[in-house]
Design a protein around this motif. Structure first.
Motif, short mmCIF file in Angstrom:
data_model
loop_
_atom_site.label_atom_id
_atom_site.label_comp_id
_atom_site.label_asym_id
_atom_site.label_seq_id
_atom_site.Cartn_x
_atom_site.Cartn_y
_atom_site.Cartn_z
N VAL A 247 0.82 -1.21 0.02
CA VAL A 247 0.14 -0.13 -0.01
C VAL A 247 0.76 1.11 0.09
CG1 VAL A 247 -1.57 1.48 1.16
CG2 VAL A 247 -2.22 -0.99 0.84
N GLY A 248 1.97 1.25 0.70
CA GLY A 248 2.75 2.45 0.94
C GLY A 248 3.46 2.83 -0.57
N ASP A 249 3.78 1.89 -1.05
CA ASP A 249 4.59 2.00 -2.57
C ASP A 249 3.59 2.56 -3.59
OD1 ASP A 249 7.23 1.43 -1.54
OD2 ASP A 249 7.11 -0.55 -2.13
N ILE A 250 2.35 1.91 -3.39
CA ILE A 250 1.53 2.19 -4.33
C ILE A 250 1.01 3.74 -4.25
CG2 ILE A 250 -1.10 1.91 -5.42
CD1 ILE A 250 -0.37 -1.34 -4.49
N GLU A 251 0.80 4.08 -3.06
CA GLU A 251 0.31 5.59 -2.90
C GLU A 251 1.57 6.53 -3.20
OE1 GLU A 251 -1.71 7.89 0.56
OE2 GLU A 251 -0.81 6.26 1.23
N GLU A 252 2.57 6.01 -2.88
CA GLU A 252 4.00 6.86 -3.24
C GLU A 252 4.18 7.15 -4.64
OE1 GLU A 252 8.81 6.97 -2.05
OE2 GLU A 252 7.44 5.43 -1.68
N GLN A 253 3.75 6.09 -5.30
CA GLN A 253 3.86 6.37 -7.02
C GLN A 253 2.92 7.44 -7.46
OE1 GLN A 253 3.96 3.00 -9.51
NE2 GLN A 253 5.08 1.63 -7.94
N ALA A 254 1.66 7.29 -6.69
CA ALA A 254 0.61 8.15 -7.33
C ALA A 254 0.81 9.56 -6.98
CB ALA A 254 -0.90 7.82 -6.56
N ARG A 255 1.24 9.74 -5.56
CA ARG A 255 1.55 11.11 -4.95
C ARG A 255 2.77 11.80 -6.03
NH1 ARG A 255 -2.83 12.57 -2.48
NH2 ARG A 255 -3.40 10.96 -0.78
N MET A 256 3.70 10.90 -6.09
CA MET A 256 4.84 11.36 -6.91
C MET A 256 4.66 11.69 -8.30
SD MET A 256 8.20 11.85 -6.85
CE MET A 256 8.46 10.99 -5.03
N ALA A 257 3.71 11.03 -8.99
CA ALA A 257 3.27 11.36 -10.42
C ALA A 257 2.70 12.52 -10.50
CB ALA A 257 2.48 10.21 -10.96
N GLU A 258 1.70 12.84 -9.37
CA GLU A 258 0.93 14.21 -9.36
C GLU A 258 2.23 15.34 -9.10
OE1 GLU A 258 -2.77 16.39 -7.39
OE2 GLU A 258 -2.15 14.45 -6.60
N ALA A 259 2.99 15.01 -8.05
CA ALA A 259 3.74 16.08 -7.69
C ALA A 259 4.87 16.50 -8.80
CB ALA A 259 4.61 15.70 -6.53
N VAL A 260 5.40 15.62 -9.57
CA VAL A 260 6.58 15.96 -10.71
C VAL A 260 5.98 16.01 -11.68
CG1 VAL A 260 8.19 14.67 -9.31
CG2 VAL A 260 6.80 13.59 -11.04
N ARG A 261 4.66 16.19 -12.16
CA ARG A 261 3.86 16.21 -13.23
C ARG A 261 4.50 15.48 -14.28
NH1 ARG A 261 1.42 21.20 -13.32
NH2 ARG A 261 1.53 21.55 -15.54
N SER A 262 4.26 14.20 -14.26
CA SER A 262 5.09 13.09 -15.19
C SER A 262 4.59 13.14 -16.20
CB SER A 262 4.64 11.63 -14.48
OG SER A 262 3.36 11.63 -14.40
N TRP A 263 3.33 13.84 -16.66
CA TRP A 263 2.89 13.80 -17.89
C TRP A 263 3.82 14.69 -19.05
CZ3 TRP A 263 0.41 15.54 -14.02
CH2 TRP A 263 0.30 17.09 -13.64
N HIS A 273 -4.80 15.16 -18.18
CA HIS A 273 -6.11 14.66 -17.74
C HIS A 273 -6.07 13.35 -17.37
CE1 HIS A 273 -9.94 13.20 -18.36
NE2 HIS A 273 -10.45 14.27 -17.82
N ASP A 274 -5.44 12.28 -18.24
CA ASP A 274 -5.39 11.09 -18.25
C ASP A 274 -4.36 10.73 -16.82
OD1 ASP A 274 -6.80 10.85 -20.50
OD2 ASP A 274 -5.00 10.37 -21.78
N THR A 275 -3.49 11.48 -16.53
CA THR A 275 -2.38 11.26 -15.57
C THR A 275 -3.19 11.37 -14.15
OG1 THR A 275 -0.57 11.56 -16.79
CG2 THR A 275 -0.29 11.68 -14.59
N LEU A 276 -3.94 12.65 -14.18
CA LEU A 276 -4.67 13.10 -13.03
C LEU A 276 -5.85 12.27 -12.60
CD1 LEU A 276 -4.46 17.05 -13.18
CD2 LEU A 276 -3.12 15.33 -11.91
N GLU A 277 -6.42 11.49 -13.67
CA GLU A 277 -7.70 10.57 -13.68
C GLU A 277 -6.95 9.47 -13.04
OE1 GLU A 277 -11.18 8.71 -16.11
OE2 GLU A 277 -9.64 9.81 -17.21
#
Length: 646
Positions: A247-263, A273-277
């Protein structure tokens, strides 16, 4: 109808070549004669009638180092200049020069015309001799040895560089394109397609290694095998523990993708839009996983029997899917453990290395993030969320993740078992590189180290040995096993480079350098590096006396167990023969109680290569900086004592 062209006989071919040769010979004689006449007249004018600003130097005459003229033999045309009576008049000389230049110009014109005729005759003869059945040569007619040298430049790596065969630093795009040209280039360039084979502990990966080792062309270019020790843990066989870890690693991936604007880094593969969704979907699943994890811990039950209380119908459905994932994890864990305990994995790797003629480097890692890179990410918008999570949960643990989650894995018997398997298969390694995230499990009884003589016999050609590990709490048993492993592998005169880097805390156990490198002749050792190690002054002196002239020697955070660093610097100055010395933050003896400003002045970390201690050890400073510090302190004490007496 035109009559067919008659084929020339060999006699006619020889006549054409003879006429061409005679023409070139006559043209060359005429050219030499014209050059001689022009040179003779120029020399006569310069000697008999020189200009005021013109300095004449005699031909064929040399001057020795002291400026004296050497004896020389004048050519006949030079004697003719001196004794020619007509050259005494400048007008006569000018008239003859004009005639000679006109004659030389005519000869050059005739030479150009004759050269054209000769070239045409030669071309006609060569075209006739090169019959239509003989095709023109091209790159495919080169021998394999030359084509291999060409593809080495296409590969663009130095074979002596350790990073040359690292999959993370090497690309094969140009080699892959070359293999598509034709069958001949495919067969030759295939030797550069795979330099290092990455093997994980599963049957599919070992089967791939076996197929590559049996390939007649690709196997010739393999230089090393990398074993990735990603292991399944028995502690994660329960659904509660498995979910709590993931759970911790999965949540960390989601938070990191939003923080660093991975798109912005995916080159248009996914929009904002796809990434935030996707982030919202993953976080919603994380909430579900947390509820299931809490229910599992509260029930304290066997997850295979009954349902957890206080779960909605949707959560119950997700829990049943997670139970299937957990059963697959248990199956994979049992299968991997049996694969290793039976010895099948080690034997397959050893036999594959022995089959490949140039694969003489063995890399062992417990963390390789490039393995299962896509399966490790749950942020791909094109994949189903639950399918991505299930795939992520079925991955084995890297050493980094096991250390961070404080999850135990199998003992480190696999390292020595691998080395024994390679030796039993008849392959002699030239390089061993071991990198571990922690040494947990290395302190127990290691069966492979109970036969050091057998292991040492397989290291007779070893040239490169590296052991790096990060363990904040290194115990005595773990340190002893590391010392035994390194000393066994390094017990060879062929060793050229040795690195031992244990990034442990100051409270952890230290590696004894003298146990790793007992006194013996090592004529080829050129590079040496120890970090977080210890040694006695007597051991340091005995070790240095056995070392040859080296290129590099580095000591970082090395603790002196007996003697003083002042004496150690004297030993390094007198006995160490090294082009480049690095001494970083030594410990023990007088360094422990030294004032920070004095310590920084003598052993400046930023100047590990150019600190005062290193400069003295290399003979660039006259006075030992530690002895100078002790003398200054002694003088200060005496002055203080005198002041108190007064």
């Amino acid at each position: 109808m035109a009559a067919p062209e008659q084929e020339q006989s060999p006699a006619e071919d020889q006549t054409i070549l003879k006429v061409a040769f005679d023409g070139l010979r006559i043209a060359n004689e005429d050219h030499d004669e014209a050059t001689l006449r022009v040179t003779r007249l120029a020399a006569a004018r310069a000697m008999r009638h020189p200009k005021p600003c013109e300095e004449f130097r005699c031909p064929h005459r040399e001057i020795d180092r002291c400026g004296f003229w050497l004896r020389w033999k004048a050519p006949r045309w030079w004697a003719a200049i001196i004794h020619h009576k007509d050259f005494s008049s400048a007008a006569i000389l000018a008239q003859e020069s004009e005639e000679v230049f006109e004659s030389a110009l005519q000869k050059v014109t005739d030479l150009a015309a004759r050269s054209g005729v000769v070239q045409e005759a030669l071309r006609s003869s060569i075209n006739h001799l090169s019959r239509s059945s003989l095709r023109k040569l091209n790159i495919l007619d080169l021998p394999d040895e030359i084509l291999l040298s060409i593809f080495e430049f296409v590969e663009g790596w130095n074979s002596e560089d350790h990073l040359a065969f690292d999959p993370c630093f090497r690309t094969t795009k140009d080699i892959q394109n070359s293999r598509l040209v034709c069958r001949r280039l495919r067969d030759v360039s295939s030797q550069f397609l795979l330099r290092t084979i990455v093997v994980t502990i599963d049957k599919e990966s070992v089967q791939r290694l076996d197929e590559i080792s049996r390939h007649t062309t690709i196997s010739k270019g393999v230089r090393g095998v990398r074993i990735v020790l990603h292991l399944y843990s028995a502690e994660l066989m329960s659904l509660a523990n498995l979910l709590e870890y993931c759970v911790g690693d999965i949540e960390e991936q989601a938070r990191m993708a939003e923080a660093v604007r991975s798109w912005e880094f995916r080159n248009g593969k996914s929009s904002e839009h796809d990434t935030l969704e996707r982030v919202e979907q993953v976080l919603a699943v994380v909430g579900t996983l947390r509820r299931i994890t809490t229910a599992e811990h509260m029930q304290d039950m066997d997850p295979d029997n009954g349902d957890a209380a206080d779960l909605s119908e949707e959560d119950q459905l997700h829990r049943s899917r997670l139970l299937d994932t957990r059963r697959q994890y248990v199956s994979l864990c049992v299968e991997q453990q049996a694969f290793m305990e039976s010895g099948e994995f080690y034997r397959a790797v050893g036999l594959a290395i022995a089959r490949m003629p140039c694969a003489r480097r063995l890399d062992i890692r417990d963390t390789d993030f490039e393995c299962h890179r896509r399966a490790r990410s749950v942020m791909h918008p094109e994949d189903d969320v639950w399918a991505s999570i299930s795939r992520f949960m079925l991955l084995p643990l890297t050493g980094y993740h096991a250390k961070r989650a404080d999850v135990s894995v199998a003992d480190r018997h696999d390292i020595t078992n691998l080395l024994h398997a390679v030796r039993n298969a008849g392959a002699l390694l030239k390089g061993i590189d071991i990198k571990l995230s922690n040494l947990t499990g290395f302190g127990g009884a290691t069966p492979g180290l109970s036969r050091p003589q057998e292991l040492s016999s397989g290291m007779s050609q070893l040239e490169y040995l590296s052991f790096c590990a990060e363990d904040e709490d290194l115990f005595e048993g773990e340190a002893a096993n590391v010392e035994l492993l390194l000393s066994t592998c390094a017990d060879t005169p062929s060793l050229r480079e040795l690195r031992c880097d244990l990034r442990s805390s100051a409270q952890g156990a230290l590696i004894d350098i003298q146990r790793v490198l007992p006194p013996r002749a090592r004529p080829h050792l050129a590079n040496l590096w120890f970090a977080r190690a210890a040694i006695h002054l007597s051991g340091l002196k005995a070790l240095i006396e056995q070392l040859p002239d080296m290129k590099y020697c580095g000591l970082a955070h090395v603790r002196l167990l007996s003697g003083t660093w002042e004496e150690a610097l004297d030993v390094l100055r007198q006995d160490l023969k090294c082009r480049l010395l690095c001494l970083v933050e030594p410990e023990g003896a007088e360094c422990d109680g030294m004032a920070p400003e004095d310590y920084k002045a003598i052993f400046n970390r930023d100047q590990g290569f150019h600190s005062d201690a290193v400069q003295f050890s290399r003979g660039l400073l006259r006075e030992n900086p530690l002895r100078a510090l002790r003398n200054r302190e002694q003088i200060a004490l005496e002055e203080q004592s005198d002041a108190m007496e007064e």
